[in-house]
Every structure is written in C-alpha cells, then in structure tokens.
Enzyme design. Sequence first.
Site, PDB file in Angstrom:
ATOM      1  N   LYS A 214      46.005  37.183  51.022  1.00  0.00           N
ATOM      2  CA  LYS A 214      46.367  38.491  51.561  1.00  0.00           C
ATOM      3  C   LYS A 214      46.688  38.410  53.051  1.00  0.00           C
ATOM      4  O   LYS A 214      47.671  38.968  53.525  1.00  0.00           O
ATOM      5  CB  LYS A 214      45.237  39.488  51.300  1.00  0.00           C
ATOM      6  CG  LYS A 214      45.545  40.888  51.820  1.00  0.00           C
ATOM      7  CD  LYS A 214      44.715  41.983  51.178  1.00  0.00           C
ATOM      8  CE  LYS A 214      43.248  41.824  51.288  1.00  0.00           C
ATOM      9  NZ  LYS A 214      42.528  43.007  50.772  1.00  0.00           N
ATOM     10  N   GLU A 220      41.179  27.493  53.334  1.00  0.00           N
ATOM     11  CA  GLU A 220      41.396  26.534  52.248  1.00  0.00           C
ATOM     12  C   GLU A 220      42.807  26.668  51.668  1.00  0.00           C
ATOM     13  O   GLU A 220      43.505  25.665  51.425  1.00  0.00           O
ATOM     14  CB  GLU A 220      40.361  26.752  51.134  1.00  0.00           C
ATOM     15  CG  GLU A 220      38.923  26.564  51.579  1.00  0.00           C
ATOM     16  CD  GLU A 220      38.265  27.853  52.027  1.00  0.00           C
ATOM     17  OE1 GLU A 220      37.032  27.926  51.970  1.00  0.00           O
ATOM     18  OE2 GLU A 220      38.989  28.799  52.443  1.00  0.00           O
ATOM     19  N   GLY A 278      39.424  40.838  46.713  1.00  0.00           N
ATOM     20  CA  GLY A 278      39.866  39.579  46.124  1.00  0.00           C
ATOM     21  C   GLY A 278      39.454  39.393  44.680  1.00  0.00           C
ATOM     22  O   GLY A 278      40.259  39.015  43.829  1.00  0.00           O
ATOM     23  N   ARG A 279      38.185  39.655  44.377  1.00  0.00           N
ATOM     24  CA  ARG A 279      37.704  39.409  43.016  1.00  0.00           C
ATOM     25  C   ARG A 279      38.129  40.488  42.035  1.00  0.00           C
ATOM     26  O   ARG A 279      37.821  40.410  40.848  1.00  0.00           O
ATOM     27  CB  ARG A 279      36.192  39.231  43.012  1.00  0.00           C
ATOM     28  CG  ARG A 279      35.399  40.326  43.675  1.00  0.00           C
ATOM     29  CD  ARG A 279      33.939  39.899  43.854  1.00  0.00           C
ATOM     30  NE  ARG A 279      33.162  40.862  44.614  1.00  0.00           N
ATOM     31  CZ  ARG A 279      33.113  40.935  45.929  1.00  0.00           C
ATOM     32  NH1 ARG A 279      33.813  40.078  46.651  1.00  0.00           N
ATOM     33  NH2 ARG A 279      32.361  41.833  46.542  1.00  0.00           N
ATOM     34  N   GLU A 364      28.925  37.469  43.745  1.00  0.00           N
ATOM     35  CA  GLU A 364      29.473  37.804  45.051  1.00  0.00           C
ATOM     36  C   GLU A 364      29.407  39.311  45.287  1.00  0.00           C
ATOM     37  O   GLU A 364      29.225  39.763  46.422  1.00  0.00           O
ATOM     38  CB  GLU A 364      30.916  37.315  45.172  1.00  0.00           C
ATOM     39  CG  GLU A 364      31.489  37.426  46.583  1.00  0.00           C
ATOM     40  CD  GLU A 364      32.794  36.678  46.749  1.00  0.00           C
ATOM     41  OE1 GLU A 364      32.757  35.441  46.885  1.00  0.00           O
ATOM     42  OE2 GLU A 364      33.863  37.326  46.726  1.00  0.00           O
ATOM     43  N   HIS A 395      25.057  22.060  22.008  1.00  0.00           N
ATOM     44  CA  HIS A 395      24.660  20.655  22.086  1.00  0.00           C
ATOM     45  C   HIS A 395      24.375  20.246  23.526  1.00  0.00           C
ATOM     46  O   HIS A 395      24.364  19.051  23.851  1.00  0.00           O
ATOM     47  CB  HIS A 395      25.748  19.767  21.479  1.00  0.00           C
ATOM     48  CG  HIS A 395      25.963  20.036  20.019  1.00  0.00           C
ATOM     49  ND1 HIS A 395      25.263  19.389  19.027  1.00  0.00           N
ATOM     50  CD2 HIS A 395      26.776  20.922  19.393  1.00  0.00           C
ATOM     51  CE1 HIS A 395      25.653  19.843  17.849  1.00  0.00           C
ATOM     52  NE2 HIS A 395      26.569  20.770  18.043  1.00  0.00           N
ATOM     53  N   LYS A 504      32.359  30.643  56.412  1.00  0.00           N
ATOM     54  CA  LYS A 504      33.682  30.423  57.004  1.00  0.00           C
ATOM     55  C   LYS A 504      33.596  30.371  58.533  1.00  0.00           C
ATOM     56  O   LYS A 504      34.229  29.539  59.183  1.00  0.00           O
ATOM     57  CB  LYS A 504      34.633  31.540  56.577  1.00  0.00           C
ATOM     58  CG  LYS A 504      34.965  31.577  55.093  1.00  0.00           C
ATOM     59  CD  LYS A 504      35.894  32.748  54.807  1.00  0.00           C
ATOM     60  CE  LYS A 504      36.262  32.837  53.342  1.00  0.00           C
ATOM     61  NZ  LYS A 504      37.138  34.005  53.071  1.00  0.00           N
TER      62      LYS A 504
END
Length: 539
Positions: A214, A220, A278-279, A364, A395, A504
């Site tokens: 955005k 990153e 964001g999420r 978050e 398993h 950050k």
Amino acid sequence: MKTLPPLCNSLPAWRALQDHYRDQIQTLDLRQAFAADGDRLQALSQQAPHVFADLSKNLWTGQTEALLRDLAVQSGVQAQRDAMLAGDSVNCTEQRAAMHWLLRMPRDGGQLRHCATVQQWQPAMHQALAEVHVTLDAMLALAERVRADDAITDIVNIGIGGSHLGPEVVVNALEDWVDAGKNFHFVSNVDGHELGHVLRRVRPASTLFLIASKSFTTAETMLNARSARQWFLEEGGSEDARAACSIDRHFVALTTNVQAAAEFGIGRTLGFWDWVGGRFSLWSAIGLPVAIAIGQARFRELLSGAHAMDAHFFMAGMQANLPLRLGLLDVWYRDFCGFSSRCIAPYSHGLRRLTAYLQQLEMESNGKGVTRDGQSLPVRTAPVIWGEPGTNGQHAFFQMLHQGQDVIPVEFIALRDGGKYLGAHHQSLVVNAIAQAQALMEGRHGEGAERHCAGNRPSSFLLLQQLDPASLGALIALYEHRVFTAGAVWGINSFDQWGVELGKHLARQLHARQDSGDWQGVDASTTALMRRLMDADGG
C-alpha cells in the site's frame, strides 16, 4: 476526567459464566450430554450462508450460549458491529474505519440495502461504495487483459502479510478454476532463496510481477521487488517503456503511492484505501492475482459469497448468528475453559494454506493485552492457531490431541462435494474427518492403559457443499467477523498491529547502527550477534 468503559471481566455476565463453568461445565461429559438431550445437535448446529456448522461436540450447553449472549450485550458487541457498518473509526488507534466488508458489497447495497444502518448512511459512504466499484471494474478489466495475453505464462506476486497470504490461500483453494495457461508464484520472505527459487523457473518476457504494498515502502516487499527488477534487467528486460520487454509492461504496482511506483518504473497501478487493513485486503486490488487466476465472473462470485456472510453477520439475530456464536465460543474457551490454542484441521488439499492465513487474521488482530481505551487487560485474548490439512495431521500431531495432557479444541473443515475427485478419495477423506471428531469425543476405554484415550475432547465441524468461489468467500468472511466479535468482547482494537511495527522499527535502527558502527546503548546480546554477522570470518 474521562470515565473508562468497564473491563470485560468486571461485567455481571463474566462472573455468571465463571460460576457456570465451575458448577456445570467443568464436569460436563459430552457423551452423557448427548444421551441426556436429544435436541443437542439441533440446538448447537446451524446452516449459515454456504457453511453448515456442527458445534454440538463443544464443551458448552444452551445455557452457556445464553450467558455468552448476555456477555455480548453487556460488552456492546452489536453496537460495535453497527459502528463498523456505519463507517465509524473503529480502528481507534489509527483513526480509521474498517470497511473491508464494503469491498464485496454490490453497487445497490445487495442484501444489506434494507439494513437500518445502511439506510442511514451519509453521502460519504455512498461515495466510498461507488469508488470501490470503479476500482473493482478497473482491476477486473486488467485481469481479463492479462488472462487473454498468451505471452504471459507466469504471475509473480511479491508482498507480505495480508498482501501475500490472502491471495495465496485463495488461488490455492480455487485451483480447479485457475487458468491452465498461467502459473502463479507467491514471494514474501525476505530470504533471497525464496525469490531465487521462483526466478530460476521464469523468463522476463513471459512473466508479470505484481508488487503489493500500500505504501510502496514495506521493507521486505521492496527489497524483493528491487531484486526482481535487477534480475529482470540483467536477463534482457528494459527500462524503456517503449520496449517490448519493459518494466512498464511486466510490472504492476498494487499501491496508493503512485509516485514511488513511477520512480520504480511502473506506470500501471491499482490503489485502495486507508480503511483496508492488510489482513482484510484480499477483496481489494490486492486480489488482482486471484482475479487473473479465476477470472472476473468467478471473482465476483467470491465477493458474493463473502457479502452473503456479511449480511448474515450484520442482520441475523444473536441466537442464529454463526460468526457471533463462534466468536463467543472462542472467548469461552480462552478465558473460562483455559484453552490456550486451537487446532485447525482442513480436510481439503485446496485449503492447505488456510491455517497460515488464519494465524495472521486471528493472532495479529486479537493478540493484545491492552484495550482500545489504553487499559491493561487482565484476561487472555487470542489463542495460538495451528494445524495441518487432514489426513496428514492424523499421522503427525493427532496422537497428542487424543492422548496428550493438554485439551486442545479442534476445528474440522470439510467439503461435502469433492468435485471431480468425488470418488473413493474424497469419501475416505471426509469419513476420516468425521471419525476423528467422533474419536476425540468418544475416546477409547478398557483396552489397557497404553491404549486408553480419555475422550471428551471438544471439536467443531464446518461443512461446505464444495470449495467454489462463493463458499470460500463466505468461509473467509465468517472468520473475519468471528475475530471481530471476540475482539469486541475483550474491548480491544482488532485492526491495528503495533507489535509488528515494533520489530520493523528496531530492524531499521539496527541497519542504521550497522552503517554507523555505533552500538552504544544496545544490549550485549544484540550487539554481539550483529558483530558476528558483520565479521568476515564469522567470529
């Protein structure tokens, strides 16, 4: 002096729930509960849009739900829900609205047009909805052009967090609808091996890079984007927009920072709004890789399924409101039963990345210890979310679920219709899921101590008719509103992430100290690790 709202654990319903747990639920046996109540399944299950939920194998009763509804009322959950629908600044620490639900609302309001809150909207809200559809139409038009371009065979989405997990989980889940002529790659980790692994498999002339940030400053994402740009130029791409293989043709920016994108060399941009967290952003321009994968008609079906769940959440009564019921169950398990984690077990290969998506969405959003009013919260909030698709999980960690000393609620997600794989494979898959839920409740007795399984272990079962765009949209929206409900009870802001921002900030400081060599005031461990990183010999 401002009077702060009461903490959730000071409400009368909270104390009533504590007494209820101690007097009735602490000794509840699910097997006996089913034997004593022939209506238990009907009372504790329901059909919501595209999702059937069997909640009867959980450690609660109708009385528990009634007390939890009292807690929701006293916590003002409905008022907070209506404030979100009105476009109020429910993200109070950043002074923003949280209107991800608007991204999937039809132009005419759809199923919500008769909702009283929507009918009272101010002109700004109608304008926001109009802008959403202008951007949506532009995004879908671009997606169709890319789909029709046979020269583009690979789509590389570079983002992180919600700009990565949302599109990835949806593209994976809807792989039966993905254009067979396109390959999709998702890069998020700043570890160069991930990007390198993708770049070794693609060619500049046939690859479209989507840079999802955005602000166009996410550390990153931008490091990966610059490396992808450098690779593109080194492998024959051009900075000249007139060239056939140019950055302008092979890069698209999903951002609001048009100037930064232009300085990068990208002319094609799609933006979104500060009220899109964001999420919660896969429904926005961030969903471009999804639209390219499944096409505009299917993308609108995804939005339609989510909108149906939105309407259900905003309009259904408390007793038949599935997101609200699940959110209250989460509060019940975390704070009254003391369960610190929840296992997600999707019995669907398509949902193999769903757990990672839900980890971010829930942990978050609600992993916080301070209320939205700045008070220290003396109760536990988000549980640890973890899991693995079935039957692989059976398993791996199901042994602990059955015989371990910790009681961990399990959430099964299955499909009634497996599509073209409906035969023996799908039948066996779903039967295994149902059997595991039964085994957790029933246990095993009388065959020796080493084989003993106590049973009475809780689980929920979510059943979709099939994994199509509408059902997936409804499922994801269900989880969004569930998380909001729990956060509203706890009195926290589910839409900020200051813990993420701290890491950050410190990373930027360490980079600066690495350049300056000034480590004064930095703890000994951090200083030693940074010096070891910088020393050529590693010593």
